[in-house]
Motif scaffolding. Structure first.
Motif, mmCIF file in Angstrom:
data_model
loop_
_atom_site.group_PDB
_atom_site.id
_atom_site.type_symbol
_atom_site.label_atom_id
_atom_site.label_comp_id
_atom_site.label_asym_id
_atom_site.label_seq_id
_atom_site.Cartn_x
_atom_site.Cartn_y
_atom_site.Cartn_z
ATOM 1 N N PRO A 297 9.222 -1.129 16.107
ATOM 2 C CA PRO A 297 10.666 -1.016 15.860
ATOM 3 C C PRO A 297 11.230 -2.069 14.907
ATOM 4 C CG PRO A 297 10.170 -0.753 18.195
ATOM 5 C CD PRO A 297 8.907 -1.204 17.542
ATOM 6 N N ASN A 298 10.601 -3.215 14.817
ATOM 7 C CA ASN A 298 11.127 -4.258 13.927
ATOM 8 C C ASN A 298 10.531 -4.187 12.520
ATOM 9 O OD1 ASN A 298 8.565 -5.022 14.730
ATOM 10 N ND2 ASN A 298 9.036 -7.219 14.694
ATOM 11 N N ALA A 299 9.758 -3.144 12.228
ATOM 12 C CA ALA A 299 9.161 -2.969 10.901
ATOM 13 C C ALA A 299 9.997 -1.997 10.079
ATOM 14 C CB ALA A 299 7.725 -2.484 11.004
ATOM 15 N N VAL A 300 10.240 -2.336 8.825
ATOM 16 C CA VAL A 300 11.032 -1.512 7.912
ATOM 17 C C VAL A 300 10.188 -1.241 6.666
ATOM 18 C CG1 VAL A 300 13.152 -1.302 6.567
ATOM 19 C CG2 VAL A 300 13.161 -2.556 8.750
ATOM 20 N N MET A 301 9.917 0.021 6.381
ATOM 21 C CA MET A 301 9.120 0.372 5.201
ATOM 22 C C MET A 301 10.038 0.558 4.003
ATOM 23 S SD MET A 301 6.356 3.463 4.675
ATOM 24 C CE MET A 301 5.167 2.667 5.762
ATOM 25 N N VAL A 302 9.672 -0.066 2.890
ATOM 26 C CA VAL A 302 10.433 0.025 1.645
ATOM 27 C C VAL A 302 9.481 0.501 0.554
ATOM 28 C CG1 VAL A 302 11.792 -1.231 -0.065
ATOM 29 C CG2 VAL A 302 11.984 -1.828 2.356
ATOM 30 N N HIS A 303 9.821 1.627 -0.079
ATOM 31 C CA HIS A 303 8.962 2.195 -1.120
ATOM 32 C C HIS A 303 9.361 1.693 -2.504
ATOM 33 C CE1 HIS A 303 8.068 5.283 2.020
ATOM 34 N NE2 HIS A 303 6.866 5.195 1.454
ATOM 35 N N THR A 304 8.361 1.432 -3.321
ATOM 36 C CA THR A 304 8.620 1.163 -4.733
ATOM 37 C C THR A 304 8.928 2.488 -5.428
ATOM 38 O OG1 THR A 304 6.296 1.432 -5.362
ATOM 39 C CG2 THR A 304 7.008 -0.775 -4.681
ATOM 40 N N PRO A 305 9.546 2.467 -6.612
ATOM 41 C CA PRO A 305 9.754 3.722 -7.347
ATOM 42 C C PRO A 305 8.419 4.369 -7.706
ATOM 43 C CG PRO A 305 11.118 1.963 -8.238
ATOM 44 C CD PRO A 305 10.158 1.316 -7.298
ATOM 45 N N VAL A 306 8.462 5.667 -7.975
ATOM 46 C CA VAL A 306 7.248 6.384 -8.383
ATOM 47 C C VAL A 306 6.759 5.815 -9.716
ATOM 48 C CG1 VAL A 306 6.307 8.635 -9.009
ATOM 49 C CG2 VAL A 306 8.015 8.458 -7.186
ATOM 50 N N HIS A 307 5.449 5.617 -9.826
ATOM 51 C CA HIS A 307 4.815 5.057 -11.024
ATOM 52 C C HIS A 307 5.368 3.667 -11.340
ATOM 53 C CE1 HIS A 307 2.683 8.704 -11.634
ATOM 54 N NE2 HIS A 307 3.712 9.404 -12.034
ATOM 55 N N ALA A 308 5.609 2.874 -10.324
ATOM 56 C CA ALA A 308 6.102 1.505 -10.548
ATOM 57 C C ALA A 308 5.406 0.549 -9.595
ATOM 58 C CB ALA A 308 7.623 1.448 -10.375
ATOM 59 N N SER A 309 4.094 0.673 -9.489
ATOM 60 C CA SER A 309 3.343 -0.248 -8.632
ATOM 61 C C SER A 309 3.394 -1.678 -9.143
ATOM 62 C CB SER A 309 1.882 0.213 -8.527
ATOM 63 O OG SER A 309 1.799 1.441 -7.841
ATOM 64 N N TRP A 310 3.823 -1.854 -10.416
ATOM 65 C CA TRP A 310 3.926 -3.209 -10.960
ATOM 66 C C TRP A 310 5.000 -4.022 -10.249
ATOM 67 C CZ3 TRP A 310 8.742 -4.131 -13.035
ATOM 68 C CH2 TRP A 310 9.495 -3.020 -13.401
ATOM 69 N N THR A 311 5.888 -3.350 -9.502
ATOM 70 C CA THR A 311 6.886 -4.079 -8.729
ATOM 71 C C THR A 311 6.338 -4.552 -7.389
ATOM 72 O OG1 THR A 311 7.756 -2.022 -7.796
ATOM 73 C CG2 THR A 311 8.780 -2.820 -9.816
ATOM 74 N N ASN A 312 5.096 -4.218 -7.074
ATOM 75 C CA ASN A 312 4.486 -4.576 -5.802
ATOM 76 C C ASN A 312 3.604 -5.806 -6.011
ATOM 77 O OD1 ASN A 312 3.596 -4.549 -3.188
ATOM 78 N ND2 ASN A 312 3.021 -2.399 -3.179
ATOM 79 N N GLN A 313 3.953 -6.921 -5.385
ATOM 80 C CA GLN A 313 3.245 -8.175 -5.645
ATOM 81 C C GLN A 313 1.800 -8.163 -5.162
ATOM 82 O OE1 GLN A 313 5.027 -11.941 -4.835
ATOM 83 N NE2 GLN A 313 7.089 -11.306 -5.429
ATOM 84 N N ILE A 314 1.444 -7.268 -4.255
ATOM 85 C CA ILE A 314 0.058 -7.223 -3.790
ATOM 86 C C ILE A 314 -0.887 -6.892 -4.935
ATOM 87 C CG2 ILE A 314 0.125 -4.787 -3.172
ATOM 88 C CD1 ILE A 314 -1.684 -7.630 -1.269
ATOM 89 N N GLU A 315 -0.374 -6.204 -5.969
ATOM 90 C CA GLU A 315 -1.215 -5.869 -7.119
ATOM 91 C C GLU A 315 -1.660 -7.136 -7.846
ATOM 92 O OE1 GLU A 315 -2.348 -3.011 -7.512
ATOM 93 O OE2 GLU A 315 -1.017 -1.802 -6.262
ATOM 94 N N ILE A 316 -0.845 -8.178 -7.821
ATOM 95 C CA ILE A 316 -1.250 -9.451 -8.433
ATOM 96 C C ILE A 316 -2.425 -10.043 -7.669
ATOM 97 C CG2 ILE A 316 -0.476 -11.739 -9.124
ATOM 98 C CD1 ILE A 316 2.375 -10.688 -9.154
ATOM 99 N N PHE A 317 -2.335 -9.987 -6.345
ATOM 100 C CA PHE A 317 -3.441 -10.505 -5.538
ATOM 101 C C PHE A 317 -4.708 -9.686 -5.770
ATOM 102 C CE2 PHE A 317 -5.906 -10.231 -1.561
ATOM 103 C CZ PHE A 317 -6.333 -11.548 -1.478
ATOM 104 N N PHE A 318 -4.586 -8.368 -5.870
ATOM 105 C CA PHE A 318 -5.758 -7.536 -6.123
ATOM 106 C C PHE A 318 -6.386 -7.853 -7.479
ATOM 107 C CE2 PHE A 318 -4.324 -3.935 -3.082
ATOM 108 C CZ PHE A 318 -4.957 -4.574 -2.036
ATOM 109 N N SER A 319 -5.568 -8.195 -8.455
ATOM 110 C CA SER A 319 -6.139 -8.574 -9.754
ATOM 111 C C SER A 319 -6.931 -9.874 -9.640
ATOM 112 C CB SER A 319 -5.027 -8.710 -10.798
ATOM 113 O OG SER A 319 -4.200 -9.828 -10.518
ATOM 114 N N ILE A 320 -6.457 -10.782 -8.784
ATOM 115 C CA ILE A 320 -7.197 -12.025 -8.542
ATOM 116 C C ILE A 320 -8.523 -11.716 -7.854
ATOM 117 C CG2 ILE A 320 -7.159 -14.221 -7.302
ATOM 118 C CD1 ILE A 320 -4.122 -14.226 -7.630
ATOM 119 N N VAL A 321 -8.490 -10.811 -6.880
ATOM 120 C CA VAL A 321 -9.721 -10.414 -6.188
ATOM 121 C C VAL A 321 -10.709 -9.792 -7.170
ATOM 122 C CG1 VAL A 321 -10.661 -8.818 -4.474
ATOM 123 C CG2 VAL A 321 -8.605 -10.138 -3.948
#
Length: 389
Positions: A297-321
């Motif tokens: 109940p305390n979790a809120v899902m927020v979607h990025t726009p379609v074709h805008a994964s660059w707004t998702n910071q996890i992609e930066i971490f994946f590039s480091i990986v």
């Protein structure tokens, strides 16, 4: 005949400093070093004859550069512009070459995807625009206008009708704001996604460590050891990563990751935990929002726009990986991949700092304004073309 007196040289302190850098600099061209030496000797009151003896240069050379500096200062030590060989190609030929480079090969009936300089040179000769021309000459002419037809960049139109609203919501969360209200201390923002198909490639020969004047060497041939998916959630303000490896992606693996994170503190007792995700099938649409809210109940899902994964910071971490863990891919089996990812996760969390995210809502508005301007121009061109046809 009486010898003409040498020109007196008066150099300021700034001139002397620059002359010394020119005369003793390791990266200074040889001709400039010798000219600076002449002027420095002259500034110390030495005659042309003595400078000739000490430098080994000809008397006329010493006299010429001494006079040049006396009348023109430091800029006079540079080479004067020379006329050079007459141009082999007329301005019209150069313009036609650049116009051809700015056309797609398919538009000219040439079976190529992109122009290269050798292909352009051959095409110019075949069309009779020039008699003969080398690829280096074509490249030099194109460089004048920064034309590089052998390169390309991909792009995509914004298709999400709510692009700005969704993007602003994500950017506001990065700035610790949601719907205009600052986040409290017990509210957290997590960026999450999946890195699919991390393969275990066992090289047929051992990888060689780098050595003196030799890069690390990785054998090209390998045996396939399977693939796995790496799911991760990144706390954008605390710079902590929570990850897990799964055989594949999907709703169940993603919810397993959510349960892993939400069972730990401080997220278990937080007022709200925002999960920023893209529009992948594991967490797409209203059903995914309801599924997450019903489970936590305390979790809120927020979607990025379609074709805008660059707004998702996890992609930066994946590039480091990808750079530091996966490439070059050399693993004996999937268990080694899992162990490496877990160990790197611990290592990263020990020293990580939040990413310096600088793209704000103001930058978003500027981007959308530029896109609207380009879109309007394209529409006008299409309308004009339709009227002319």
């Amino acid at each position: 005949m009486p010898v003409a007196p040498a020109c007196p040289i008066v150099a300021t302190a700034a001139d002397r400093e620059r002359l010394k850098k020119m005369a003793y600099g390791h990266k200074t061209p040889y001709r400039l070093r010798r000219r600076a030496e002449i002027v420095l000797y002259a500034a110390r009151g030495r005659s042309n004859a003595r400078i000739t003896r000490e430098t080994g240069l000809h008397l006329d050379t010493v006299r010429a550069w001494r006079d040049r500096f006396a009348h023109g200062g430091l800029p006079a030590l540079a080479d004067r512009k020379r006329t050079g060989r007459p141009a082999s190609f007329t301005p019209v030929q150069v313009a036609e070459a650049k116009a051809l480079a700015c056309q797609l090969p398919a538009e000219t009936g040439t079976p190529l995807s992109r122009w290269s300089c050798p292909e352009l040179a051959a095409e110019l000769t075949a069309r009779g625009i020039t008699d003969t021309v080398s690829a280096s000459t074509v490249r030099r002419r194109l460089r004048q206008d920064a034309i590089k037809p052998w390169q390309y960049r991909s792009w995509i139109f914004i298709r999400d009708p709510n692009f700005r609203v969704k993007a602003q919501r994500v950017l506001d969360l990065y700035a610790r704001t949601f719907e205009g209200v600052p986040l409290r201390g017990d509210e957290y923002v997590l960026s999450s996604d999946e890195k699919t198909s991390i393969q275990a490639r066992c090289r047929c020969h051992p990888t060689l460590a780098p050595g003196q004047a030799r890069a690390m060497r990785v054998n090209h041939e390998y045996g396939r050891g399977g693939a796995l998916a790496y799911l991760a959630a990144y706390d954008v303000h605390c710079a902590q990563v929570f990850g897990r490896c799964e055989p594949t992606t999907g709703i169940v693996p993603f919810m397993t990751l959510v349960a892993q994170v939400m069972a730990t503190e401080p997220y278990a007792s937080a007022k709200r935990v925002f999960w920023i995700v893209d529009n992948g099938f594991s967490h797409r649409g209203k059903r995914a929002i309801d599924r997450l809210a019903s489970a936590f109940p305390n979790a809120v899902m927020v979607h990025t726009p379609v074709h805008a994964s660059w707004t998702n910071q996890i992609e930066i971490f994946f590039s480091i990986v990808q750079r530091k863990v996966v490439s070059p891919n050399d693993f004996t089996d999937l268990s080694e991949v899992r162990d490496r990812l877990r160990a790197f996760e611990d290592r990263y969390n020990a020293t990580a700092q939040p990413f310096q995210w600088k793209f704000t809502t103001s930058d978003l508005d500027d981007l959308l304004t530029r896109l609207d301007r380009h879109t309007s121009a394209d529409r006008q061109e299409e309308s004009s073309a339709a009227l002319t046809t």
